[in-house]
Design a protein around this motif. Structure first.
Motif, PDB file in Angstrom:
ATOM      1  N   GLU A 135       3.123   1.308   1.763  1.00  0.00           N
ATOM      2  CA  GLU A 135       3.878   1.247   2.987  1.00  0.00           C
ATOM      3  C   GLU A 135       3.012   1.962   4.148  1.00  0.00           C
ATOM      4  OE1 GLU A 135       7.677   2.947   1.365  1.00  0.00           O
ATOM      5  OE2 GLU A 135       8.365   0.769   0.873  1.00  0.00           O
ATOM      6  N   ALA A 136       2.686   3.242   3.829  1.00  0.00           N
ATOM      7  CA  ALA A 136       2.167   4.167   4.773  1.00  0.00           C
ATOM      8  C   ALA A 136       0.731   3.545   5.458  1.00  0.00           C
ATOM      9  CB  ALA A 136       1.720   5.383   4.316  1.00  0.00           C
ATOM     10  N   ALA A 137       0.219   2.422   4.504  1.00  0.00           N
ATOM     11  CA  ALA A 137      -1.146   1.887   5.059  1.00  0.00           C
ATOM     12  C   ALA A 137      -0.944   0.922   6.009  1.00  0.00           C
ATOM     13  CB  ALA A 137      -1.861   1.520   3.725  1.00  0.00           C
ATOM     14  N   ARG A 138       0.339   0.166   5.654  1.00  0.00           N
ATOM     15  CA  ARG A 138       0.619  -1.103   6.314  1.00  0.00           C
ATOM     16  C   ARG A 138       1.120  -0.579   7.807  1.00  0.00           C
ATOM     17  NH1 ARG A 138       0.549  -5.971   4.564  1.00  0.00           N
ATOM     18  NH2 ARG A 138       1.759  -6.649   6.399  1.00  0.00           N
ATOM     19  N   ALA A 139       1.952   0.754   8.068  1.00  0.00           N
ATOM     20  CA  ALA A 139       2.344   1.206   9.021  1.00  0.00           C
ATOM     21  C   ALA A 139       1.340   1.907   9.770  1.00  0.00           C
ATOM     22  CB  ALA A 139       3.536   2.360   8.520  1.00  0.00           C
ATOM     23  N   ALA A 140       0.345   2.264   9.126  1.00  0.00           N
ATOM     24  CA  ALA A 140      -0.929   2.764   9.935  1.00  0.00           C
ATOM     25  C   ALA A 140      -1.825   1.690  10.612  1.00  0.00           C
ATOM     26  CB  ALA A 140      -1.818   3.763   9.023  1.00  0.00           C
ATOM     27  N   GLY A 141      -1.513   0.473  10.115  1.00  0.00           N
ATOM     28  CA  GLY A 141      -2.463  -0.487  10.729  1.00  0.00           C
ATOM     29  C   GLY A 141      -3.393  -1.353   9.846  1.00  0.00           C
ATOM     30  N   HIS A 142      -3.792  -0.745   8.439  1.00  0.00           N
ATOM     31  CA  HIS A 142      -4.656  -1.276   7.626  1.00  0.00           C
ATOM     32  C   HIS A 142      -4.438  -2.748   7.247  1.00  0.00           C
ATOM     33  CE1 HIS A 142      -6.610   2.456   6.744  1.00  0.00           C
ATOM     34  NE2 HIS A 142      -5.363   3.036   6.991  1.00  0.00           N
ATOM     35  N   LYS A 143      -5.157  -3.560   7.223  1.00  0.00           N
ATOM     36  CA  LYS A 143      -5.192  -5.063   6.481  1.00  0.00           C
ATOM     37  C   LYS A 143      -5.237  -4.414   4.918  1.00  0.00           C
ATOM     38  CE  LYS A 143      -6.739  -7.716  10.296  1.00  0.00           C
ATOM     39  NZ  LYS A 143      -7.930  -8.500  10.730  1.00  0.00           N
ATOM     40  N   ILE A 144      -4.673  -5.355   3.970  1.00  0.00           N
ATOM     41  CA  ILE A 144      -4.610  -5.032   2.893  1.00  0.00           C
ATOM     42  C   ILE A 144      -4.589  -6.303   1.860  1.00  0.00           C
ATOM     43  CG2 ILE A 144      -3.379  -3.878   0.788  1.00  0.00           C
ATOM     44  CD1 ILE A 144      -1.699  -2.369   2.716  1.00  0.00           C
ATOM     45  N   ALA A 145      -5.816  -6.446   0.981  1.00  0.00           N
ATOM     46  CA  ALA A 145      -5.810  -7.554   0.169  1.00  0.00           C
ATOM     47  C   ALA A 145      -5.706  -7.120  -1.425  1.00  0.00           C
ATOM     48  CB  ALA A 145      -7.203  -8.249   0.225  1.00  0.00           C
ATOM     49  N   LEU A 146      -5.215  -7.992  -2.119  1.00  0.00           N
ATOM     50  CA  LEU A 146      -5.476  -7.975  -3.608  1.00  0.00           C
ATOM     51  C   LEU A 146      -6.637  -8.541  -4.087  1.00  0.00           C
ATOM     52  CD1 LEU A 146      -4.186  -6.939  -6.367  1.00  0.00           C
ATOM     53  CD2 LEU A 146      -3.030  -9.269  -6.491  1.00  0.00           C
ATOM     54  N   GLY A 147      -7.702  -8.179  -4.940  1.00  0.00           N
ATOM     55  CA  GLY A 147      -8.626  -8.907  -5.392  1.00  0.00           C
ATOM     56  C   GLY A 147      -8.962  -8.553  -6.861  1.00  0.00           C
ATOM     57  N   THR A 148      -8.541  -9.642  -7.747  1.00  0.00           N
ATOM     58  CA  THR A 148      -8.277  -9.633  -9.130  1.00  0.00           C
ATOM     59  C   THR A 148      -8.975 -10.574  -9.849  1.00  0.00           C
ATOM     60  OG1 THR A 148      -6.950  -9.168 -11.119  1.00  0.00           O
ATOM     61  CG2 THR A 148      -6.054 -10.565  -9.019  1.00  0.00           C
ATOM     62  N   GLY A 149      -9.430 -10.355 -11.056  1.00  0.00           N
ATOM     63  CA  GLY A 149     -10.042 -11.617 -11.733  1.00  0.00           C
ATOM     64  C   GLY A 149      -8.948 -12.401 -12.560  1.00  0.00           C
ATOM     65  N   SER A 150      -7.704 -12.061 -12.343  1.00  0.00           N
ATOM     66  CA  SER A 150      -6.556 -12.733 -13.040  1.00  0.00           C
ATOM     67  C   SER A 150      -6.219 -14.085 -12.337  1.00  0.00           C
ATOM     68  CB  SER A 150      -5.359 -11.781 -13.055  1.00  0.00           C
ATOM     69  OG  SER A 150      -5.515 -10.700 -13.864  1.00  0.00           O
ATOM     70  N   PRO A 151      -5.639 -15.019 -13.404  1.00  0.00           N
ATOM     71  CA  PRO A 151      -5.427 -16.266 -12.862  1.00  0.00           C
ATOM     72  C   PRO A 151      -3.917 -16.164 -11.955  1.00  0.00           C
ATOM     73  CG  PRO A 151      -4.817 -16.024 -15.236  1.00  0.00           C
ATOM     74  CD  PRO A 151      -5.709 -14.752 -14.858  1.00  0.00           C
ATOM     75  N   PRO A 152      -3.497 -17.035 -11.368  1.00  0.00           N
ATOM     76  CA  PRO A 152      -2.193 -16.943 -10.605  1.00  0.00           C
ATOM     77  C   PRO A 152      -0.988 -16.395 -11.297  1.00  0.00           C
ATOM     78  CG  PRO A 152      -3.304 -18.832  -9.955  1.00  0.00           C
ATOM     79  CD  PRO A 152      -4.164 -18.517 -11.250  1.00  0.00           C
ATOM     80  N   GLU A 153      -0.742 -16.943 -12.480  1.00  0.00           N
ATOM     81  CA  GLU A 153       0.362 -16.601 -13.317  1.00  0.00           C
ATOM     82  C   GLU A 153       0.277 -15.201 -13.814  1.00  0.00           C
ATOM     83  OE1 GLU A 153      -2.561 -18.684 -16.010  1.00  0.00           O
ATOM     84  OE2 GLU A 153      -1.887 -19.169 -14.125  1.00  0.00           O
ATOM     85  N   THR A 154      -0.650 -14.704 -14.051  1.00  0.00           N
ATOM     86  CA  THR A 154      -0.783 -13.564 -14.584  1.00  0.00           C
ATOM     87  C   THR A 154      -0.584 -12.340 -13.313  1.00  0.00           C
ATOM     88  OG1 THR A 154      -2.320 -14.088 -16.111  1.00  0.00           O
ATOM     89  CG2 THR A 154      -2.199 -11.528 -15.539  1.00  0.00           C
TER      90      THR A 154
END
Length: 237
Positions: free
Chosen positions: A96-115
């Protein structure tokens, strides 16, 4: 310029590595294998389950069979972890603080969509991520750099302007390969197990975007991948 933030999922958003290890151990028991799952994940955590499973057999196993074993492991993991799903301490406040500060945020995982959905949708975390990159979105998972490279491209950020939050040695090496710095999350590994993160945290309690900015000043250059680590046999999978 606020750096873009890329988060691994397992062991970073949630402290689930012990349950992952237990699921592998139960699978190994059924298959008559004596491999120690905890030690195995200390080296290979972050890789797709099928690639991890390749390393425990003396003889080649058909891909179809490996996928069946991986599905069995996934079922065991979900059963074990079903009532234990919790966000890492301090994570939501940091996001929440990172978004409020203006950071772009991504998730980068080796898991499939359902996981991915099993974790982030159950915990209502998807709303914090501008981009979600998983197994289905890249040609090669970790230890290759594709996951983080695609995440950065989708965010519209240069690799040098990205910070990766990782709990695994292979994930750290993947970040360095593409030219990104790392915050190591010590949910299952000690600080000495990592090569050269700009910070080491046990969880996100008390961690803030302001603290991150301070830490980045102490590491102006992205570390190079460790050649000795990169030459290990499992790095070629």
């Amino acid at each position: 310029m606020f750096p873009a933030l890329i988060f691994d999922m397992d062991g970073v958003l949630v402290d689930n590595t012990p349950y992952q290890a237990r699921a592998f151990q139960l699978l190994f028991r059924d298959l008559g294998l004596t491999t120690n799952a905890r030690q195995l994940l200390q080296r290979l955590n972050g890789m797709p389950a099928t690639n991890i499973l390749k390393t425990v057999f003396h003889n080649p196993i058909p891909d179809k069979q490996l996928k069946e074993y991986a599905s069995q492991r996934e079922f065991l993991y979900r059963t074990l972890y079903w009532n234990k799903r919790r966000a890492m301490p301090g994570l939501v406040a940091f996001l929440e603080a990172a978004r409020a500060a203006g950071h772009k945020i991504a998730l980068g995982t080796g898991s499939p969509p359902e996981t991915i959905s099993y974790i982030i949708d159950h915990l209502d975390l998807r709303r914090y991520f501008d981009v979600v990159i998983g197994k289905a979105d890249v040609a090669k998972g970790k230890p290759h750099a594709d996951t983080f490279a695609v995440a950065a491209a989708k965010l519209g950020a240069r690799p040098a302007d990205c910070i990766v939050f990782e709990d695994a040695v292979l994930g750290e090496q993947a970040a360095y390969k593409v030219g990104m710095r790392v915050v190591a999350v010590g949910s299952s590994l000690k600080e000495k197990d990592f090569q050269n993160p700009c910070a080491y945290i046990k969880n996100f309690t008390g961690f803030s975007p302001e603290r991150l900015q301070e830490l980045l000043k102490t590491q102006p250059q992205v570390p190079k991948p460790d050649k000795q680590r990169a030459q290990r046999k499992y790095m070629n999978l």
